[in-house]
Design a protein around this motif. Sequence first.
Motif, mmCIF file in Angstrom:
data_model
loop_
_atom_site.group_PDB
_atom_site.id
_atom_site.type_symbol
_atom_site.label_atom_id
_atom_site.label_comp_id
_atom_site.label_asym_id
_atom_site.label_seq_id
_atom_site.Cartn_x
_atom_site.Cartn_y
_atom_site.Cartn_z
ATOM 1 N N LEU A 1 -3.461 10.542 -1.499
ATOM 2 C CA LEU A 1 -3.889 9.591 -0.477
ATOM 3 C C LEU A 1 -2.735 9.072 0.376
ATOM 4 O O LEU A 1 -2.950 8.231 1.243
ATOM 5 C CB LEU A 1 -4.597 8.405 -1.134
ATOM 6 C CG LEU A 1 -5.855 8.750 -1.930
ATOM 7 C CD1 LEU A 1 -6.368 7.523 -2.648
ATOM 8 C CD2 LEU A 1 -6.911 9.334 -1.016
ATOM 9 N N ASP A 2 -1.524 9.569 0.130
ATOM 10 C CA ASP A 2 -0.347 9.114 0.876
ATOM 11 C C ASP A 2 -0.484 9.515 2.344
ATOM 12 O O ASP A 2 -0.558 10.702 2.664
ATOM 13 C CB ASP A 2 0.918 9.732 0.279
ATOM 14 C CG ASP A 2 2.188 9.148 0.853
ATOM 15 O OD1 ASP A 2 2.095 8.248 1.718
ATOM 16 O OD2 ASP A 2 3.280 9.578 0.433
ATOM 17 N N THR B 1 0.912 10.297 -3.988
ATOM 18 C CA THR B 1 -0.442 10.714 -4.351
ATOM 19 C C THR B 1 -1.052 11.507 -3.204
ATOM 20 O O THR B 1 -0.463 11.661 -2.135
ATOM 21 C CB THR B 1 -1.338 9.495 -4.652
ATOM 22 O OG1 THR B 1 -1.506 8.738 -3.457
ATOM 23 C CG2 THR B 1 -0.735 8.619 -5.730
ATOM 24 N N TYR C 1 0.427 4.039 -2.873
ATOM 25 C CA TYR C 1 -0.068 5.382 -2.590
ATOM 26 C C TYR C 1 1.023 6.443 -2.516
ATOM 27 O O TYR C 1 0.728 7.616 -2.334
ATOM 28 C CB TYR C 1 -0.842 5.399 -1.274
ATOM 29 C CG TYR C 1 -2.154 4.666 -1.349
ATOM 30 C CD1 TYR C 1 -3.100 5.012 -2.293
ATOM 31 C CD2 TYR C 1 -2.439 3.639 -0.474
ATOM 32 C CE1 TYR C 1 -4.306 4.342 -2.367
ATOM 33 C CE2 TYR C 1 -3.635 2.962 -0.537
ATOM 34 C CZ TYR C 1 -4.568 3.324 -1.490
ATOM 35 O OH TYR C 1 -5.750 2.658 -1.557
ATOM 36 N N GLU C 2 2.276 6.058 -2.658
ATOM 37 C CA GLU C 2 3.374 7.004 -2.502
ATOM 38 C C GLU C 2 3.302 8.093 -3.570
ATOM 39 O O GLU C 2 3.213 7.819 -4.761
ATOM 40 C CB GLU C 2 4.706 6.258 -2.602
ATOM 41 C CG GLU C 2 5.898 7.082 -2.214
ATOM 42 C CD GLU C 2 7.157 6.242 -2.160
ATOM 43 O OE1 GLU C 2 8.023 6.553 -1.348
ATOM 44 O OE2 GLU C 2 7.251 5.273 -2.929
ATOM 45 N N ASN D 1 0.823 -1.208 0.000
ATOM 46 C CA ASN D 1 0.000 0.000 0.000
ATOM 47 C C ASN D 1 0.858 1.258 0.000
ATOM 48 O O ASN D 1 0.509 2.248 -0.625
ATOM 49 C CB ASN D 1 -0.939 0.006 1.202
ATOM 50 C CG ASN D 1 -2.061 -0.988 1.043
ATOM 51 O OD1 ASN D 1 -2.377 -1.403 -0.065
ATOM 52 N ND2 ASN D 1 -2.648 -1.391 2.156
ATOM 53 N N LYS D 2 1.982 1.228 0.703
ATOM 54 C CA LYS D 2 2.869 2.392 0.728
ATOM 55 C C LYS D 2 3.405 2.675 -0.664
ATOM 56 O O LYS D 2 3.421 3.816 -1.112
ATOM 57 C CB LYS D 2 4.020 2.174 1.698
ATOM 58 C CG LYS D 2 4.982 3.347 1.741
ATOM 59 C CD LYS D 2 6.008 3.176 2.806
ATOM 60 C CE LYS D 2 7.066 4.234 2.831
ATOM 61 N NZ LYS D 2 6.728 5.553 2.447
#
Length: 111
Positions: free
Chosen positions: A101-102, A99, A96-97, A92-93
């Motif tokens: 949503l990070d 963005t 989402y990195e 997930n990291k």
Amino acid sequence: MTEEDGKTQGMKVLGILDIHNTPCAREAILHGAAGSVAAGLLHFLATSRVKRSFDVGVAGFMITTLGSWFYCRYNNAKLRFQQRIIQEGLKNKVFYEGTDLDPTLKKTGDK
């Protein structure tokens, strides 16, 4: 133990349990052997009854082996569960990195 097609066959206990390929089997059997000797010897020294001491030794083997087996398997399952959670978190990291949503980015906004 023979070699066939580059594979080594593991040692089987009672023809069913391959102790080289089964997790925790070797340690559980070794702990059970030590537990049976200790239980049987202590019972013999306390009572001087040979047959009953043998029975206590067999019971000690079974209890110690099963206890060690379940403890080891429980710890392995717990470790696999923790590894799975960490892998999902890393996935997930990476996903989402960079963005919006990070979760590691601190959002600064007017309140």
